[in-house]
Design an enzyme around this catalytic site. Structure first.
Site, mmCIF file in Angstrom:
data_model
loop_
_atom_site.group_PDB
_atom_site.id
_atom_site.type_symbol
_atom_site.label_atom_id
_atom_site.label_comp_id
_atom_site.label_asym_id
_atom_site.label_seq_id
_atom_site.Cartn_x
_atom_site.Cartn_y
_atom_site.Cartn_z
ATOM 1 N N ASP A 1 -7.142 -7.194 6.735
ATOM 2 C CA ASP A 1 -6.753 -6.586 5.481
ATOM 3 C C ASP A 1 -7.389 -5.193 5.446
ATOM 4 O OD1 ASP A 1 -6.241 -8.039 2.176
ATOM 5 O OD2 ASP A 1 -5.775 -6.053 2.975
HETATM 6 C C1 GLC Z 1 -4.430 -4.809 0.115
HETATM 7 C C2 GLC Z 1 -4.157 -6.291 -0.020
HETATM 8 C C3 GLC Z 1 -3.181 -6.801 0.994
HETATM 9 C C4 GLC Z 1 -2.188 -5.720 1.334
HETATM 10 C C5 GLC Z 1 -2.941 -4.625 2.059
HETATM 11 C C6 GLC Z 1 -2.032 -3.445 2.405
HETATM 12 O O1 GLC Z 1 -5.770 -4.529 -0.150
HETATM 13 O O2 GLC Z 1 -5.271 -7.163 -0.046
HETATM 14 O O3 GLC Z 1 -2.577 -7.974 0.425
HETATM 15 O O4 GLC Z 1 -1.161 -6.237 2.158
HETATM 16 O O5 GLC Z 1 -4.064 -4.162 1.325
HETATM 17 O O6 GLC Z 1 -1.642 -2.801 1.234
#
Ligand code: GLC
Length: 747
Positions: free
Chosen positions: A281
């Site tokens: 993430d």
């Molecule tokens: C965010 C979220 C994740 C998302 C990623 C890209 O912090 O936790 O669900 O896909 O970053 O935006």
């Protein structure tokens, strides 16, 4: 102690559906050969570059990152011309011409927005959710997005957690069906098709068990909870061929998921046979330092790479440190090669080497009439009828003038909910617009009363009350602005914000028939307001076409069929709250109401059992609950046998009949109870469901099949077992089951 049947096969590597390679006419072996041939020509810097994903940035910045660092993936770039310009640099100006992959959070639609995932789960209609995901893929891939960070299949049992909005709710069976539906819709069985985009099962794992419902918080997850509740939706997604997984921000019992070898290697790769890509993430590799599990970027990089994280999303650890770690011998290049293989394999499977560019069109498929119609259909099936006293709904022919009140009646941005990154709110059809269209402007008296959900100013109540007085019926749209739920948006108090509750009181005082329509990203604690109303509809942010969907339901053109995918608590303090709870040693036989307890009551007079003096033990509405404009009768289940052996199965049959006066859909739910086992088991567990649409008077036989797998649970030693003994089967229209169970024995 019961004997135990060890289902060895249960933890054997499951066959992972081909990720589309075969469907693209290229065999897995050919793909692997192409991957290894290319890998063999790559320098270390080129390899490391493929393990990084950067956020969209000024063109020159990205151009430099591609040319100098070999970055292989960009997130959040959706301008088609820019996508192609960046791709041209990667394909035509770098030594090996490895194409970029562009990712985006297409969570519940791209331009045409469907209900938020919690709303889609409320349909209990996986086929429909798959169709919605297909629309999302068609719109997003037309803009160059070939990787979505969806489905989010974290089990969520605490509505204080803002990300419940993105989930499919509290149950692993429902979440599994919804997650698989989205994977199928996005990938369409052929990743190389240009309208397909790689799905991403997230957040792996346990994110929804953030302590106290506070986002990013630590989690304590014993093996039984991990194996029997958290992992099943992810296993289902892996089996369905999800092309990628995303690690979660949280730690599990102290180990950040992004550095968790047990999750990422033992379970995901070894046990499930997953051969796709694992992406961290956002910044989660760097956050291994923040968790206090790495002292610096070197340690964070080593932990993540050796745990099996293939791509570093905006963490700037791999890009800054990986090359040096290999050169210093602290990280083996063989480990890096394995990560790079996964990334190259995904790009080959997506057909990016053969077709790296996206067509620049004069017209794009966004908001196509068929897409909008599908969005309206999903929104309609997602709406849950919670209350309908005196058949207030549907609004009858005597209702000519309708007072439309509330801050959510005409909120084109907020109606679409969280993770609507590509929302163009001018396309949103609000309930106000739809009701005006349906009933005629002259018959709709609009007075919002409040400007937005947090608005505390009551100065416009008089206007709203006046509108109510002039009308035959009042419909009040309340709930949450989009920003009140989603990532980083947790609430300790789940009551309506602002002066919304006071607005309901003021409308109730007019004595007019009052319908409440909630639009929110989570179940709110709204028992007090619903008690004042005659009818109540609940809609988890319904998306672009929420207005027509709700207008169709209010007018009776559509019959609501939504069912709660989560438990609606009376008070926030009851969370985490879910139907699959255990009996405990002291289930409440009676509960005392706080105000009924005598002064200086004897200490034990309220009963020493498991409940709250101020909230009791029951929810406001249970998991799986939802009413209809018609009525249904579900017969008691009949079993094909009263004994099952280890390899056997038992068929469960019941009949559902539409006993009312209009067509409608009922979701028949099958629950299983293991009353005595080596561990305390949930009072009931959903094992299957069927949504059945019936004409008035029509009846249909519904069949389920129970196998030993359905009886399995994780024993005290961490192994999956099914224990001989009695099992109880019940079917119903919600988890609030009535009637005697049907009983069988596992031999
Ligand atoms: C965010 C979220 C994740 C998302 C990623 C890209 O912090 O936790 O669900 O896909 O970053 O935006």
């Amino acid at each position: 102690m019961k004997n135990r049947i060890r289902k060895i096969g249960m933890i054997a590597a499951v066959t992972v559906a081909p990720l589309g390679a075969a469907a693209a006419g290229v065999s897995a072996a050919d793909t692997e050969a192409r991957v290894n041939e290319l890998l063999g020509r790559m320098t270390l810097r080129e390899k490391v570059g493929q393990l990084n994903q950067l956020n969209s940035a000024p063109f020159d910045t990205l151009s430099h990152a591609i040319l100098t660092d070999g970055v292989g993936s960009i997130i959040n770039e959706t301008d088609v011309a820019t996508v192609n310009r960046l791709q041209r640099i990667a394909v035509e100006q770098t030594r090996l011409g490895i194409p970029l992959i562009f990712g985006r959070d297409v969570i519940h639609g791209f331009h045409t927005l469907f209900p938020i995932p919690l709303g889609q789960a409320s349909t209990w209609n996986p086929q429909l959710v798959e169709e919605a995901a297909r629309v999302a893929a068609v719109e997003a891939t037309a803009r160059g997005v070939r990787w979505t960070f969806s489905p989010m299949i974290d089990i969520a049992r605490d509505a204080r957690w803002g990300r419940m909005a993105e989930s499919a709710g509290e149950d692993p069976v429902l979440a599994s069906r919804m997650g698989v539906a989205m994977v199928r819709g996005y990938q369409n069985g052929n990743l190389a098709d240009k309208s397909s985009m790689a799905a991403c099962a997230k957040h792996f794992a346990g994110y929804g068990f953030a302590e106290a419902g506070k986002d990013y918080n630590t989690t304590w997850i014993p093996d039984q909870l991990l194996e029997d509740v958290v992992l099943p939706p992810f296993e289902a997604a892996a089996k369905a061929g999800a092309a990628t997984f995303m690690t979660s921000f949280n730690d599990i019992n102290g180990t950040p998921s992004t550095a968790n070898r047990k999750l990422l290697r033992d379970i995901l790769r070894e046990r499930w046979g997953f051969d796709g890509v694992v992406v961290s993430d956002w910044d989660a590799i760097y956050e291994v330092i923040t968790h206090g599990v790495a002292a610096n970027k070197d340690e964070a990089t080593l932990l993540a790479a050796e745990a099996g994280v293939d791509i570093d999303m905006e963490g700037h650890c791999y890009i800054d440190r990986m090359e040096k770690l290999v050169e210093s011998g602290k990280l083996s290049e063989a480990t890096v090669d394995n990560l790079v293989r996964n990334v190259l394999r995904l790009k080959f499977r997506l057909g990016l080497f053969d077709n790296p560019y996206v067509e620049e069109r004069s017209e794009y498929p966004s908001y196509a009439p068929a897409h909008l119609a599908k969005a309206a259909q999903v929104a309609e099936e997602s709406v849950i009828l919670l209350k309908n006293d005196g058949s207030t709904l549907p609004l009858g022919p005597a209702v000519r003038k309708i007072a439309v009140i509330g801050p959510m009646a005409d909120a084109p941005h907020d109606q679409c909910g969280t993770w609507s990154l590509d929302l163009q709110k001018e396309h949103t059809v609000t309930p106000l617009a739809a009701l005006r269209e349906m009933y005629g402007d002259e018959n709709i008296i609009y007075a919002p009363g409040l400007e937005y959900s947090r608005d505390k100013r009551t100065g416009r109540f008089a206007e709203a009350v006046e509108a109510a007085r002039k009308a035959d019926a009042v419909v009040c749209f309340i709930g949450e602005e989009a920003v009140m739920s989603g990532e980083g948006h947790c609430m300790a108090d789940l009551d309506l914000k602002g002066a919304q509750s006071a607005l309901v009181e003021a409308l109730d005082a007019t004595g007019k028939p009052l319908t409440l329509v909630f639009m929110a990203g989570r179940p709110l604690t709204v028992g007090r307001e619903i008690a004042m109303a005659d009818a109540a509809l609940y809609s988890f942010h319904p998306g672009t076409m929420g207005g027509p969907a709700i207008a169709n339901i209010l007018s009776g053109r559509a019959n609501p069929s939504g069912k709660l995918p989560v438990t609606m608590a009376k008070m926030a303090g009851q969370y985490p709250m879910y139907y699959a709870s255990k009996n405990t040693g002291r289930p409440p036989l009676v509960t005392s109401q706080l105000d009924s307890i005598p002064l200086e009551a004897v200490q034990s007079s309220t009963g020493c059992t498991s409940y709250y003096l101020d909230a009791g033990t029951e929810p406001l509405y249970p998991f799986g609950y939802g009413l209809s404009y018609t009525t249904f009768d579900i017969s008691a289940p009949v079993l094909s046998a009263d004994e099952m052996d280890a390899g056997g199965a038992i068929d469960v049959t019941c009949t559902v009949r539409n006993t009312g006066s209009r067509e409608g859909a009922e979701t028949v739910q099958l629950y299983l109870t293991d009353p005595v086992a080596s561990l305390a088991r949930p009072l009931k567990e959903l094992k299957d469901f069927h949504k059945v649409r019936l004409q008035p008077g029509e009846e249909r036989e519904v069949k389920f099949r129970i196998t030993v797998d359905d009886l399995m649970f994780t024993g005290a030693d961490g192994k999956k077992i099914a224990e001989p003994g009695e099992f109880r089967v019940r079917v119903g229209a919600s988890s609030d089951l009535k009637g005697e169970p049907a009983v069988f024995r596992l031999k």
